[in-house]
Design a protein around this motif. Structure first.
Motif, mmCIF file in Angstrom:
data_model
loop_
_atom_site.group_PDB
_atom_site.id
_atom_site.type_symbol
_atom_site.label_atom_id
_atom_site.label_comp_id
_atom_site.label_asym_id
_atom_site.label_seq_id
_atom_site.Cartn_x
_atom_site.Cartn_y
_atom_site.Cartn_z
ATOM 1 N N GLU A 100 7.504 0.743 6.732
ATOM 2 C CA GLU A 100 8.661 1.097 7.925
ATOM 3 C C GLU A 100 9.965 0.082 8.504
ATOM 4 O O GLU A 100 10.573 -0.822 7.167
ATOM 5 C CB GLU A 100 7.221 0.163 8.868
ATOM 6 N N ASP B 194 0.519 -1.224 0.083
ATOM 7 C CA ASP B 194 -0.088 -0.190 -0.324
ATOM 8 C C ASP B 194 1.147 1.551 -0.126
ATOM 9 O O ASP B 194 0.221 2.526 0.063
ATOM 10 C CB ASP B 194 -1.141 0.095 1.294
ATOM 11 N N THR C 80 3.199 1.837 2.452
ATOM 12 C CA THR C 80 3.874 2.990 3.386
ATOM 13 C C THR C 80 5.291 1.958 3.938
ATOM 14 O O THR C 80 5.140 1.072 2.815
ATOM 15 C CB THR C 80 2.758 2.089 4.973
#
Ligand code: GDP
Length: 594
Positions: free
Chosen positions: A249, A245, A247
Motif C-alpha cells: 500500500e 503477505d 500486498t
C-alpha cells in the motif's frame, strides 16, 4: 555510503550484571545531560514490573554521541519467553556490548542472547563489569567468556573481541585490570568506535526499512521502528508499505523520529544506517518493509514465534466486582487488550462469543502473566481462566508445542529439580557446570509440561534457580497424561538388552544391566507417567539423563514398558551387574543374580 558518524549496537547482559547502570553512565558521560534530574527515569527498564521480575520486557532504544558519532543502543530482552524478539532487534545493529559481572561470570541469559548475536554475525565488545567489587575475578571470568564464545562457535573475527574492564557504578572503564582509581568511560567509547563496524549501504538505491519493532504513542498512534538498509527517506515523501503477505500500500509517514538520549526527536530525513521511528503507518506490522513506491523492494519477512498458550480474560462479574480494583466495562477491557496487541508482538487477542470475555494468547505463562499484572496495577479487575496449551492440527495429526528449557541450579537442588521435572515429561539433553557450585541443565519439554513449573521451580530452589525457555518446534501430541503410580516396577527392552527398574516407596530404583551394551533403563520417577510414553531416569555410563520412550536417543527404541512384580522382573534378569539408583545418586556394584 559509509556512515562513519553512526554505530548501532545491542546491549546484552544477564539480569543484574549492570546493563542499566552502564547505559546510564554512558548517557551521563556523553555530555547529553547536564541536569542530573533528567536522569531520574533510568534509561532502560522503564517498566517497573521489569525490575521486579528481573527481566527486560520490550526493547528500548537510546542514543548517545561521542566524538561526533551517534551511538544507537538497543536493549535486548534476555528473557526467552518472548521468542523471536531478540533476533529482530539484533537485525538492526552491527555489534554488541556484552556486559558480564566480573564476579558471577557468564549466566544463562548472557548465553542465549550472545548465541543469537554471534549467529547474526555481530562483533562483540566484552565488558567485564563491577570491577570495583571485592569478589571480582576478571581472569577466570574472561576465561569463561572465551570458552562460551568457543562453545557457541564464534568466528575468528568475533573471537578477536576487545575486553573492557569497567565499573558502571563508578563510571570508569579501562583496557587493563585492575581499574585505575579515577577515570571515565572513554576506553569503552573508543572500543565501540574502533571495533564495531559503521553502517554501510547505498543511499541512491530504492528505500528499504524493515519494521522490527512496534510501539504506540497516545498522540501520534502507532509507531513503526526499523533501520534504514538503503536509500533515503524525507518527511512528506510517499512510500510503499510492503506487507509480509505480499500486498503493498502507498502511505505517507506523518513524522520521522530519531533519538537523542532517551528522547524522541523529530527528523526531516533519514538515510542508510539510521534507526528510525515512523508515525502514521497504522497498518504497519513486524516484518513489513517500507520501500520505494516506484520500485518496491521488500526485504525477506521476519518470523515471529506463534503463541503457544492461551487464557480467557473476562470482566469480573462477581458481586464483589469493583471492591478491590476498579469496576471495568467489557469495552474498556477490550480496548486495553487490543491496544496491547499493537506493540506486544507475540501476543494475540481475540473476541469470544461472550462479549465480556476475550481470548489472550502468548508465548508462555510469564509473557501473559506480566500483562495481567500490569493491567491489575492499572486498576483492571478481571476474571482469568487457567492457561491452556494451543495444539495444532496438521496432516500428520495433532501436534503440541515443545520448549527447550534451560535451568541454572545450585548443585544441592539438582535432585529436587529433576524430581519436579519427572512427572512433567522433560527429556534431559545436557548437563554441565555453570560456575562454582552451579549446575546447568537443559531439557526438552512440552509446553504442557511447563505449565505451573516456574513457581514450583523457584520454590524448590529457594529463589536461586534461574530458568529460561525457548520455543522448540512441534511434536505429536502425546495425549493426556494417564496415571501410573510412582514406585511402579517397570521393564524396558532396548535394542540389545533387557533391563529392569523397580522402585519401592522409598524412591529407590534397582537397575539390572543386561548382557549387551549400550543399556538404557530406569524407573518411574513421577506420579503421572503413563506406560505408553514413559518417563524414566536413565542410567548410561554413570550419567543420569532423562528420556521418554517416544524420544529414545541414538535410535534405540524402548517398547512400552510393562508393570512387573519383583519376581517376574528377576526372571528376566540375565546380567551380573547391578546398579542402585536413587534420584540423587547412582551407585554401581557387582552383583550376582542367581
Ligand atoms: P541490569 O539488570 O543488568 O540492568 O543491572 P543494573 O544496572 O540494574 O545493576 C544491578 C545491580 O548491580 C544494581 O544494584 C547496581 O547498582 C549494581 N551495579 C551495576 N554496576 C555495578 C558496578 O560496576 N559495580 C558495583 N559495585 N555495582 C554495580
Amino acid at each position: 555510503m559509509e556512515r562513519q558518524d553512526v554505530r548501532n549496537i545491542a546491549i546484552i547482559a544477564h539480569v543484574d550484571h549492570g546493563k542499566t547502570t552502564l547505559v546510564d553512565a554512558m548517557l551521563k558521560q556523553s555530555g547529553m545531560f547536564r541536569d542530573p534530574s533528567q536522569l531520574q527515569e533510568r534509561a532502560l527498564d522503564a517498566n517497573p514490573l521489569e525490575r521486579e521480575r528481573g527481566i527486560t520486557i520490550l526493547a528500548k532504544n537510546t542514543a548517545i554521541t561521542y566524538r561526533g558519532v551517534l551511538i544507537n543502543i538497543v536493549d535486548t530482552p534476555g528473557h526467552a519467553d518472548f521468542g523471536g524478539e531478540v533476533e529482530r532487534i539484533l537485525s538492526m545493529v552491527d555489534g554488541a556490548l556484552l556486559v558480564v559481572d566480573a564476579n558471577e561470570g557468564p549466566m544463562p541469559q548472557t548465553r542465549y542472547v550472545l548465541q543469537k548475536a554471534l549467529k547474526a554475525g555481530l562483533r562483540p565488545v566484552v565488558v567485564l563489569n563491577k570491577m570495583d567489587r571485592e569478589g571480582a575475578r576478571p581472569e577466570e571470568v574472561l576465561e569463561a567468556v572465551l570458552e562460551l564464545f568457543i562453545d557457541l562457535e564464534a568466528s575468528d573475527d568475533q573471537l578477536d573481541f576487545p575486553v573492557i574492564y569497567a565499573s558502571a557504578k563508578a563510571g570508569i572503564a579501562s583496557n587493563t585490570a585492575p581499574l585505575p582509581p579515577e577515570g571515565n568511560l572513554e576506553p569503552l567509547f573508543e572500543a565501540i568506535l574502533a571495533h564495531i563496524p559503521y553502517p554501510v549501504g547505498d543511499e541512491t538505491a530504492p528505500l528499504q526499512v524493515l519494521i522490527t519493532t512496534l510501539d504506540h504513542d497516545d498522540y501520534v498512534g502507532r509507531l513503526a521502528i526499523g533501520r534504514v538498509r538503503q536509500g533515503r527517506l524525507t518527511l512528506g515523501q510517499t512510500v510503499a508499505l510492503a506487507h509480509a503477505d505480499g500486498t503493498v500500500e502507498r502511505v505517507r509517514p506523518s513524522k520521522l523520529y530519531g533519538r537523542i538520549g532517551l528522547k524522541r526527536v523529530e527528523l526531516e530525513s533519514v538515510t542508510v544506517g539510521d534507526i528510525v521511528t515512523l508515525a502514521g503507518l497504522e497498518d504497519a506490522n513486524i516484518g513489513d518493509t517500507v520501500t520505494d513506491p516506484d520500485n518496491p523492494q521488500p526485504l525477506p519477512p521476519i518470523s515471529v514465534d506463534e503463541p503457544t498458550l492461551t487464557i480467557l480474560v473476562g470482566v469480573n462479574t462477581s458481586p464483589f466486582a469493583g471492591l478491590e480494583g476498579q469496576f471495568i466495562t467489557s469495552r474498556q477491557l477490550r480496548d486495553r487488550l487490543f491496544r496491547e496487541q499493537q506493540r506486544n508482538v507475540a501476543l494475540r487477542v481475540e473476541e469470544t462469543e461472550d462479549a465480556d470475555v476475550f481470548r489472550v494468547s502468548g508465548r508462555g505463562e510469564l509473557h501473559i502473566g506480566i500483562l495481567l499484572e500490569e493491567m491489575r496495577r492499572e486498576g483492571y479487575e478481571m476474571e482469568v481462566s487457567k492457561p491452556e496449551v494451543i495444539l495444532k492440527e496438521t496432516p500428520d495429526g495433532l501436534m503440541e508445542p515443545m520448549e527447550r528449557l534451560y535451568l541454572d541450579v545450585p548443585d544441592e537442588y539438582v535432585g529436587a529439580v529433576m524430581e519436579l521435572l519427572g512427572p512433567r515429561r522433560a527429556t534431559m539433553v545436557a548437563m554441565g557446570q555453570a560456575g562454582p557450585g552451579q549446575t546447568r541443565l537443559e531439557f526438552v519439554i512440552s509446553a504442557r509440561g511447563l505449565l505451573g513449573f516456574r513457581s514450583a521451580f523457584i520454590n524448590q530452589t529457594r529463589g536461586y534457580g534461574i530458568m529460561n525457555h525457548l520455543f522448540d518446534g512441534y511434536q505429536p501430541y502425546s495425549g493426556p497424561i494417564e496415571e501410573m503410580p510412582r514406585g511402579a516396577l517397570i521393564a524396558i527392552e532396548t535394542g540389545t538388552a533387557t533391563a529392569y527398574a523397580l522402585d519401592n516407596a522409598q524412591e529407590r530404583g534397582v537397575l539390572f544391566i543386561g548382557p549387551g551394551t549400550p543399556v538404557y533403563a530406569g524407573m518411574v520417577v513421577g506420579e503421572h507417567s503413563r506406560p505408553s510414553d514413559l518417563e524414566i531416569n536413565v542410567c548410561k555410563k554413570k550419567h543420569v539423563t532423562n528420556m521418554r520412550s517416544s524420544t529414545a536417543e541414538e535410535g534405540i527404541r524402548l517398547t512400552p514398558p510393562r508393570v512387573l512384580t519383583l519376581d517376574q522382573a528377576l526372571e528376566y534378569v540375565k546380567s551380573d551387574e547391578l546398579v542402585e539408583i536413587t534420584p540423587k545418586s547412582i551407585r554401581l556394584r557387582k552383583a550376582t543374580l542367581d
